[in-house]
Each structure stands twice: as structure tokens, then as C-alpha cells.
Design an enzyme around this catalytic site. Structure first.
Site, PDB file in Angstrom:
ATOM      1  N   LYS A  53     -10.472  14.176 -21.075  1.00  0.00           N
ATOM      2  CA  LYS A  53      -9.545  14.363 -19.596  1.00  0.00           C
ATOM      3  C   LYS A  53      -8.506  13.412 -19.972  1.00  0.00           C
ATOM      4  O   LYS A  53      -8.596  12.496 -20.447  1.00  0.00           O
ATOM      5  CB  LYS A  53     -10.269  13.351 -18.979  1.00  0.00           C
ATOM      6  CG  LYS A  53      -9.773  12.659 -17.535  1.00  0.00           C
ATOM      7  CD  LYS A  53     -10.274  12.035 -16.698  1.00  0.00           C
ATOM      8  CE  LYS A  53     -10.004  10.388 -16.923  1.00  0.00           C
ATOM      9  NZ  LYS A  53      -9.408  10.057 -15.005  1.00  0.00           N
TER      10      LYS A  53
ATOM     11  N   LYS B 160     -16.832   2.095 -19.794  1.00  0.00           N
ATOM     12  CA  LYS B 160     -16.372   0.985 -19.174  1.00  0.00           C
ATOM     13  C   LYS B 160     -16.871  -0.033 -20.591  1.00  0.00           C
ATOM     14  O   LYS B 160     -16.930  -0.599 -21.548  1.00  0.00           O
ATOM     15  CB  LYS B 160     -15.287   0.456 -18.335  1.00  0.00           C
ATOM     16  CG  LYS B 160     -14.610   0.818 -17.998  1.00  0.00           C
ATOM     17  CD  LYS B 160     -13.761   0.042 -17.095  1.00  0.00           C
ATOM     18  CE  LYS B 160     -12.355   1.443 -16.973  1.00  0.00           C
ATOM     19  NZ  LYS B 160     -11.923   1.644 -15.444  1.00  0.00           N
TER      20      LYS B 160
ATOM     21  N   LYS C 258      -4.531   7.389 -18.973  1.00  0.00           N
ATOM     22  CA  LYS C 258      -3.897   6.161 -19.805  1.00  0.00           C
ATOM     23  C   LYS C 258      -5.184   5.797 -20.707  1.00  0.00           C
ATOM     24  O   LYS C 258      -4.518   4.938 -21.974  1.00  0.00           O
ATOM     25  CB  LYS C 258      -3.770   4.939 -18.462  1.00  0.00           C
ATOM     26  CG  LYS C 258      -2.357   5.240 -17.845  1.00  0.00           C
ATOM     27  CD  LYS C 258      -2.475   4.483 -16.546  1.00  0.00           C
ATOM     28  CE  LYS C 258      -3.240   5.113 -15.045  1.00  0.00           C
ATOM     29  NZ  LYS C 258      -3.011   4.777 -13.827  1.00  0.00           N
TER      30      LYS C 258
HETATM   31  P1  ADP Z   1      -6.329   6.809 -15.991  1.00  0.00           P
HETATM   32  O1  ADP Z   1      -7.274   7.292 -16.221  1.00  0.00           O
HETATM   33  O2  ADP Z   1      -5.065   7.495 -16.454  1.00  0.00           O
HETATM   34  O3  ADP Z   1      -6.388   5.496 -15.488  1.00  0.00           O
HETATM   35  P2  ADP Z   1      -6.256   6.320 -12.881  1.00  0.00           P
HETATM   36  O4  ADP Z   1      -7.956   5.918 -13.480  1.00  0.00           O
HETATM   37  O5  ADP Z   1      -5.432   5.499 -12.692  1.00  0.00           O
HETATM   38  O6  ADP Z   1      -6.526   7.416 -14.010  1.00  0.00           O
HETATM   39  O7  ADP Z   1      -6.258   7.559 -11.763  1.00  0.00           O
HETATM   40  C1  ADP Z   1      -5.623   7.744 -10.459  1.00  0.00           C
HETATM   41  C2  ADP Z   1      -5.917   9.046  -9.857  1.00  0.00           C
HETATM   42  O8  ADP Z   1      -5.283   9.801 -10.873  1.00  0.00           O
HETATM   43  C3  ADP Z   1      -6.707   8.913  -9.592  1.00  0.00           C
HETATM   44  O9  ADP Z   1      -7.515  10.030  -8.465  1.00  0.00           O
HETATM   45  C4  ADP Z   1      -7.480   9.856 -10.400  1.00  0.00           C
HETATM   46  O10 ADP Z   1      -8.623  10.287 -10.480  1.00  0.00           O
HETATM   47  C5  ADP Z   1      -6.831  10.763 -10.329  1.00  0.00           C
HETATM   48  N1  ADP Z   1      -6.345  11.161 -12.183  1.00  0.00           N
HETATM   49  C6  ADP Z   1      -6.551  10.946 -13.610  1.00  0.00           C
HETATM   50  N2  ADP Z   1      -6.659  11.285 -14.360  1.00  0.00           N
HETATM   51  C7  ADP Z   1      -6.555  12.289 -13.840  1.00  0.00           C
HETATM   52  C8  ADP Z   1      -6.815  13.407 -15.086  1.00  0.00           C
HETATM   53  N3  ADP Z   1      -6.516  14.307 -15.881  1.00  0.00           N
HETATM   54  N4  ADP Z   1      -6.887  15.135 -13.852  1.00  0.00           N
HETATM   55  C9  ADP Z   1      -6.517  14.856 -12.744  1.00  0.00           C
HETATM   56  N5  ADP Z   1      -6.601  13.440 -12.236  1.00  0.00           N
HETATM   57  C10 ADP Z   1      -6.687  12.745 -13.060  1.00  0.00           C
END
Ligand code: ADP
Ligand code: TRP
Length: 323
Positions: free
Chosen positions: A191, A112, A194
Site C-alpha cells: 500500500k 503502529k 507516507k
Molecule cells: P498515509 O498512509 O500516507 O499516511 P493517510 O493515512 O494520511 O496516508 O491517508 C489520508 C487519506 O488517503 C485516507 O483517506 C486514506 O485512506 C487515503 N489513502 C492513503 N494511502 C492510500 C492508498 N495507498 N490507497 C488509497 N487510499 C489511500
């Protein structure tokens, strides 16, 4: 005692296929026996989102998404993190046994900062709050996507360190990472996240979502050309998640053999994706028309979560001489 499952999702935006296959689906499948604990990590969202109205909106959206996708409040405890503020006290306690070096190694913090997000103390301390989320409920299993593996390891290290310092008090949790959906790729092949703007949302406007999927960029090989790398194709990878296995395999072999155009493949991907969430879409609309009920579910969940949290917090306070 049966094993306790817990996971959290931040209300930082609209939920997408990565969230669903990485965290929500395994969590929803694990429901039962009153031992499933799921929450909306609104305190965590404060490390990167500074718009109060947006946080409120996202929190409600995440609640609707989870309930629509099958979270059943009769079989799970579902709450908003900030409705159980005890977690912040445990986070403080855990912070005092967390070596600074451990936090310095956190890759998500480093990522980040590298993306020029101005780092605040909360972002740096994020893994400690996450450890508190998990340890406050005597959690055994945490279903997450692979990106959260290091955070889970940190939660384990922190629990072990507390137990070494003050005696066996906290349960040491295990991560649960499903291969196959550990990293769901986004529209650009990275990956899905958001924060990368490459998501396919679970819910939203049909036309806009169709356009997103039909807009996935592919290479310039003609439909007739055989594609020996068909398994690497983004639409195939996503199709494997949303379509029955035999359907995805059939598309993959047709793509490999040559004769299947990318347009037709993307069309199939859209149809399967759209159908996967058809029932959930109906439920979501019903819930959205009765927000009072959603709020009641969250309040009842918070009460039940709090009962467990209180007991564990008292145990931790006692162990370290606060009580
Ligand atoms: P983002 O990366 O979109 O901000 P979050 O960090 O809020 O998502 O993730 C919430 C949950 O979803 C976590 O358990 C995270 O590991 C899972 N997750 C998010 N993106 C993925 C992905 N591309 N593949 C698998 N799991 C994911
Ligand atoms: N850090 C997680 C994420 O970004 C969200 C989260 C907060 C979480 N607390 C948690 C996940 C506890 C599992 C358990 O995805």
C-alpha cells in the site's frame, strides 16, 4: 437536505497518489451545494509527529495540494482542524461512551505499535477524535481509502452507542470507498503510504520523480517474452489510475503479448502521471506565491465549519445533561 460529505487528511508528510485517488479525488468530485466539508487533521498528526515547524510546513503543503487539485472554497468548507477546537470537547464526550474493548481492536493502533512507534494516549484515542470529526458535522458520507474502513465503522459504533445512551442525537455516517482506487500500490507493491517511504508525490521535482518511477523494480523477463500476468504489473496498475482507460488497456495488452519493454512502460507511466497534475502544478505555484490568500481561505472555512459544529455540539451537550 442533500447529503453531507466530509473527509480529513493528516499533515504528516507530502501527499501522494494514494491520498489523491483514495480520498482527494472523490472528495473534490463530490463538491457542490455547500455540503462538502474537508479539513486538515492537524490534531491527529500530533499522535505521531513531534516537530512543530514540520507540522506547520506540512499543514500549509496539504492546504496548497488540496486547493491546487481543485478544492474550491466557494463550493466547499475547508479548514484546519485545530481552528475548530470544539471537536476536542465532542471527542471527550464520545470517549465516555466508547468501550475500551472497541479501541483495543483498532488495527491501525496495533500496526503502529508493531512498528515500534511508542504508543501515547492520543494514538490510542485517535479513533474517538476521528469519530468526533465526523459526528460534529452531521456527516452522511466519508470518502476514504480502504485502510480507514475500520475507523469509519468505529465512528458508526460510537454514534449508535451515544444515541442508545442519550437518545437520537447524532447522525450515523456511511463510508464511501471507491473500488479500483481503494488501495493504491506504492513503489514496492505494498500500500502506498507516507510511513512506508514508497510514495509517488503529487508535486515535487521533475527529475527526482522521474528517477523514482524509472527506478521501479521489475522482474528479469526480456521485453519479447509474453507476460500473462500483465494486470499484476505495478506500472500497469498505476497507469490505470493516471492514463485514459484505453491507453492503459493498450499498454496492458502489449505487455501481455510480449514486445513491450519495462523501460518504455515506465516512461509512459511517468509522462501520464506528470501530465495528470500539470494544471494543478501551475495553480499550486500561483497559490504558493500568495500565502495570505491561503490563510484567509482556511480562516473563512473555520468560521463556516464552526457555525455547524456549535449547533451539533450544543445538541450533544443537551442530550447528555451538560446543558
Ligand atoms: P498515509 O498512509 O500516507 O499516511 P493517510 O493515512 O494520511 O496516508 O491517508 C489520508 C487519506 O488517503 C485516507 O483517506 C486514506 O485512506 C487515503 N489513502 C492513503 N494511502 C492510500 C492508498 N495507498 N490507497 C488509497 N487510499 C489511500
Ligand atoms: N484517519 C484519517 C487518515 O489517516 C484522517 C482523518 C482524521 C479523517 N479525521 C478524519 C478521515 C475524519 C475522514 C474523516 O487518513
Amino acid at each position: 437536505m442533500s447529503s453531507r460529505t466530509l473527509t480529513g487528511i493528516q499533515p504528516t508528510g507530502t501527499l501522494h497518489l494514494g491520498n489523491f485517488f483514495g480520498a482527494m479525488r472523490p472528495a473534490i468530485e463530490a463538491q457542490g451545494a455547500g455540503n462538502s466539508f474537508y479539513f486538515i487533521a492537524d490534531y491527529h498528526s500530533m499522535t505521531a509527529l513531534f516537530d512543530a515547524a514540520e507540522r506547520r510546513r506540512n499543514t500549509l503543503g496539504v492546504a496548497l495540494d488540496w486547493l491546487a487539485c481543485g478544492l474550491d472554497p466557494a463550493r466547499s468548507v475547508f479548514w484546519r482542524q485545530s481552528d475548530v477546537p470544539e471537536v476536542t470537547e465532542l471527542a471527550w464526550i464520545l470517549g465516555t461512551v466508547t468501550p475500551k474493548g472497541l479501541l483495543d481492536r483498532a488495527t491501525s493502533f496495533k500496526d503502529k505499535v508493531a512498528k515500534e512507534i511508542a504508543p501515547n494516549f492520543g494514538l490510542y484515542a485517535y479513533p474517538v477524535l476521528m469519530a468526533a470529526d465526523i459526528l460534529l458535522f452531521d456527516t452522511n458520507v466519508v470518502p476514504v481509502g480502504r485502510d480507514q474502513k475500520q475507523h469509519l465503522e468505529m465512528a458508526r459504533d460510537i454514534a449508535i452507542k451515544f444515541n442508545l445512551t442519550y437518545g437520537e442525537t447524532l447522525v450515523v455516517p456511511e463510508p464511501q470507498i471507491h473500488e479500483g482506487s481503494a488501495v493504491v500500490p506504492g513503489l514496492d507493491g505494498q500500500k502506498m503510504s507516507k510511513s512506508y517511504g514508497n510514495t509517488i508525490e503529487l508535486f515535487g521535482d521533475e527529475r527526482a520523480l522521474r528517477k523514482k518511477i524509472m527506478g521501479i523494480v521489475m522482474d528479469s523477463r526480456t521485453p519479447a517474452e509474453p507476460k500473462p500476468d500483465a494486470d499484476q504489473n505495478l506500472a500497469i496498475q498505476l497507469l490505470k489510475l493516471v492514463a485514459p482507460a484505453e491507453v492503459a488497456t493498450d499498454y496492458e495488452s502489449r505487455l501481455r503479448a510480449g514486445g513491450l519493454g519495462y523501460g518504455d512502460l515506465k516512461k509512459a507511466l511517468f509522462e501520464h502521471y506528470w501530465n495528470t497534475f500539470a494544471a494543478a502544478r501551475v495553480r499550486r505555484a500561483e497559490l504558493a506565491a500568495d500565502l495570505g490568500q491561503v490563510e484567509r481561505i482556511l480562516q473563512e472555512g473555520a468560521e463556516r465549519a464552526r457555525a455547524v459544529a456549535d449547533a451539533v455540539l450544543q445538541r450533544a451537550r443537551k442530550a447528555c445533561g451538560l446543558a
